[in-house]
Design an enzyme around this catalytic site. Structure first.
Site, short mmCIF file in Angstrom:
data_model
loop_
_atom_site.label_atom_id
_atom_site.label_comp_id
_atom_site.label_asym_id
_atom_site.label_seq_id
_atom_site.Cartn_x
_atom_site.Cartn_y
_atom_site.Cartn_z
N GLU A 1 25.43 65.44 -14.17
CA GLU A 1 26.21 66.65 -13.92
C GLU A 1 25.31 67.87 -14.13
OE1 GLU A 1 28.56 70.21 -15.07
OE2 GLU A 1 27.02 69.18 -16.20
N CYS B 1 31.36 63.42 -14.27
CA CYS B 1 31.01 62.30 -15.16
C CYS B 1 31.13 60.94 -14.48
CB CYS B 1 31.88 62.34 -16.41
SG CYS B 1 31.89 63.94 -17.19
N HIS C 1 35.62 56.29 -20.22
CA HIS C 1 34.83 57.52 -20.24
C HIS C 1 35.24 58.28 -21.51
CE1 HIS C 1 33.06 61.30 -19.45
NE2 HIS C 1 34.24 61.92 -19.32
N1 CAA Z 1 43.96 67.73 -38.49
C1 CAA Z 1 44.16 66.73 -37.61
N2 CAA Z 1 44.38 66.94 -36.28
C2 CAA Z 1 44.40 68.22 -35.87
C3 CAA Z 1 44.21 69.31 -36.73
C4 CAA Z 1 43.98 69.03 -38.12
N3 CAA Z 1 43.79 70.00 -38.99
N4 CAA Z 1 44.29 70.45 -36.01
C5 CAA Z 1 44.53 70.09 -34.73
N5 CAA Z 1 44.60 68.74 -34.64
C6 CAA Z 1 44.83 67.93 -33.47
C7 CAA Z 1 45.88 68.51 -32.53
O1 CAA Z 1 47.19 68.21 -32.95
C8 CAA Z 1 45.51 67.86 -31.22
O2 CAA Z 1 46.01 66.53 -31.23
P1 CAA Z 1 46.81 65.99 -29.95
O3 CAA Z 1 45.86 66.09 -28.79
O4 CAA Z 1 47.14 64.59 -30.32
O5 CAA Z 1 47.98 66.90 -29.77
C9 CAA Z 1 43.98 67.73 -31.31
O6 CAA Z 1 43.63 67.94 -32.69
C10 CAA Z 1 43.24 68.79 -30.50
O7 CAA Z 1 43.79 70.03 -30.85
P2 CAA Z 1 44.13 71.10 -29.75
O8 CAA Z 1 44.92 70.46 -28.66
O9 CAA Z 1 44.67 72.33 -30.38
O10 CAA Z 1 42.64 71.37 -29.23
P3 CAA Z 1 42.10 72.48 -28.29
O11 CAA Z 1 43.13 72.93 -27.32
O12 CAA Z 1 41.43 73.51 -29.10
O13 CAA Z 1 40.96 71.65 -27.50
C11 CAA Z 1 40.57 70.34 -25.54
C12 CAA Z 1 41.21 70.37 -26.91
C13 CAA Z 1 41.34 71.25 -24.60
C14 CAA Z 1 40.57 68.93 -25.00
C15 CAA Z 1 39.12 70.88 -25.66
O14 CAA Z 1 38.39 70.10 -26.55
C16 CAA Z 1 38.38 70.92 -24.35
O15 CAA Z 1 38.57 71.82 -23.52
N6 CAA Z 1 37.45 69.96 -24.13
C17 CAA Z 1 36.63 69.89 -22.93
C18 CAA Z 1 37.35 69.24 -21.77
C19 CAA Z 1 37.52 67.77 -21.95
O16 CAA Z 1 36.78 67.10 -22.66
N7 CAA Z 1 38.50 67.20 -21.23
C20 CAA Z 1 38.73 65.77 -21.26
C21 CAA Z 1 39.24 65.25 -19.96
S1 CAA Z 1 38.16 65.73 -18.62
C22 CAA Z 1 36.85 64.62 -18.74
O17 CAA Z 1 36.95 63.62 -19.37
C23 CAA Z 1 35.57 64.96 -18.06
C24 CAA Z 1 34.61 65.44 -19.08
O18 CAA Z 1 33.85 64.67 -19.63
C25 CAA Z 1 34.63 66.86 -19.43
#
Ligand code: CAA
Length: 384
Positions: A79, A111, A233
């Protein structure tokens, strides 16, 4: 004729940032990253490491064992390409001293592209069973600083050979695949950080999985009980866990850990390796699974945003353990150097010079190859 993965080698940067350090700097509860995202550390490439040096370093371990003899095709999936025209695989071809009777090409679909390479490689080997294909997936996952994606950064490469009568896993002919034109994650040519609609991307990942699995199940007649393990993945390890929970509804935490746990160990340490991530998972499974998986079937899910998903499978070959590079991988992960938060940000903000001048890069600790400098817009690589 059985065709599949003969040997596999994983490489990541010699430097990492602990996610506890990132959590402290960002004022986030460390358990959000450790439990909620499921990551411990992320691999950070120093300025003289890039997708070429990581790819060559992963493949070098195969070359040392004679595993690249007979390679006629090098397919490099990424990528995070470094040139709009020249395939990164050609730099790797040169660094490894591969024969000139070799086709070299770069593949892109976020990916997913290493899995497209695998499918192409199977066709090439079916046509010429004595030949081998070298596939290398190599990526640096980079998001904006202080963004939700930041904790899911990482880097790494996996090199694997596809051959007839493979030592590790014979890939089954059945497959389920799915494509949709969506904007869940993308990176325009003028940006070095991925743009992502994070929550949406997790939903699309699951949708593509369900559709791909449906076709696979119809075509193969198999059910989830036919698999000893699953590799997904892994953008972050919690994503793989959630994905499997969607397929295997009501699965207990213990069962979940049993069927995917070993595949997540390396990714938790290296972070997202984009095109290499599924293959990091396969390597992690083989290296860390105490149970002998000979003759057992594993389920594999590849996903690339944008998007393409594919569910496929393979049967682990007897004697596979003798072909693993487990010690090499474990020594690499154990021997890495931890970065301070300041060092991480300095490396992040260090930009490759674009002025066309002559630049020599400071030497950091890398694998067998390094990105030594740049001159007249040409990247210069060297053996260490
Ligand atoms: N203790 C334990 N868990 C906690 C916590 C704490 N103190 N605080 C938060 N959490 C948990 C939340 O409850 C949440 O759990 P669930 O998903 O089970 O609800 C988890 O931690 C994540 O918290 P948020 O949802 O608030 O996280 P966020 O919105 O800040 O970020 C994300 C999550 C949007 C996936 C972000 O990491 C992101 O944008 N990542 C990049 C994109 C990505 O990886 N996408 C995956 C699919 S696409 C793909 O696979 C292609 C690729 O490689 C990119």
């Amino acid at each position: 004729m059985k065709i599949g993965i003969d040997q596999i080698s994983f490489y990541t940067s010699q430097y990492f940032l602990d996610l506890k350090t990132l959590a402290k700097a960002r004022g986030v509860d460390p358990d959000k990253y450790r439990v909620g995202i499921g990551q411990s550390r992320m691999g950070i490439p120093p300025p003289d490491e890039d997708i070429v040096t990581m790819a060559a370093s992963a493949a070098f371990r195969l070359k040392e064992r004679g595993a690249l003899d007979g390679v006629e095709n090098l397919l490099l999936a990424t990528e995070s390409g470094i040139d709009q025209s020249k395939a990164a695989g050609l730099f790797v071809h040169g660094l490894l001293g591969l024969p000139s009777r070799c086709r070299v090409v770069e593949l892109k679909q976020a990916c997913y592209s290493a899995t497209a390479a695998l499918r192409m490689a199977m066709g090439l080997v079916a046509m010429k069973p004595q030949s081998k294909v070298l596939i290398i997936a190599s990526d640096v996952a980079r998001y904006e600083l202080d963004s939700p994606g930041e904790s899911t950064q990482g880097c790494g490469a996996v090199a694997f050979t596809i051959s007839a009568n493979p030592r590790l896993v014979a890939i089954d002919p059945e497959s389920g695949f799915y494509a949709d034109d969506v904007m869940d994650f993308w990176r325009p040519n003028y940006l070095s950080e991925a743009q992502v609609d994070g929550k949406y991307s997790t939903l699309i990942y699951i949708k593509a999985l369900k559709e791909a699995w449906k076709q696979y199940a119809e075509e193969s007649g198999r059910s989830l009980d036919d698999f000893a393990r699953f590799c997904y993945h892994i953008p972050f390890t919690r994503m793989a866990a959630k994905a499997h929970q969607k397929l295997a509804r009501g699965i207990s935490d213990e069962e979940l850990e049993q069927v995917i746990g070993e595949s997540l160990i390396y990714s938790r340490e290296a972070g997202n390796c984009y095109s290499a991530s599924l293959y990091v998972g396969i390597t992690s499974l083989f290296d860390n699974c105490a149970e002998d998986l000979s003759g057992r079937r594993i389920g594999l899910y590849s996903y690339g945003s944008g998007c393409v998903g594919e569910f496929f499978s393979g049967v682990v070959q007897s004697g596979y353990r003798t072909a693993l590079l487990k010690e090499v991988h474990q020594e690499l992960l154990a021997g890495r150097t931890e970065l301070t938060f300041q060092q991480y940000e300095d490396i992040y903000n260090y930009g490759i010079p674009t002025d066309g001048g002559e630049h020599v890069f400071a030497q950091y600790c890398t694998g067998p190859f390094r990105f030594a400098g740049i001159e007249a817009h040409k990247r210069i690589y060297e053996s260490v």
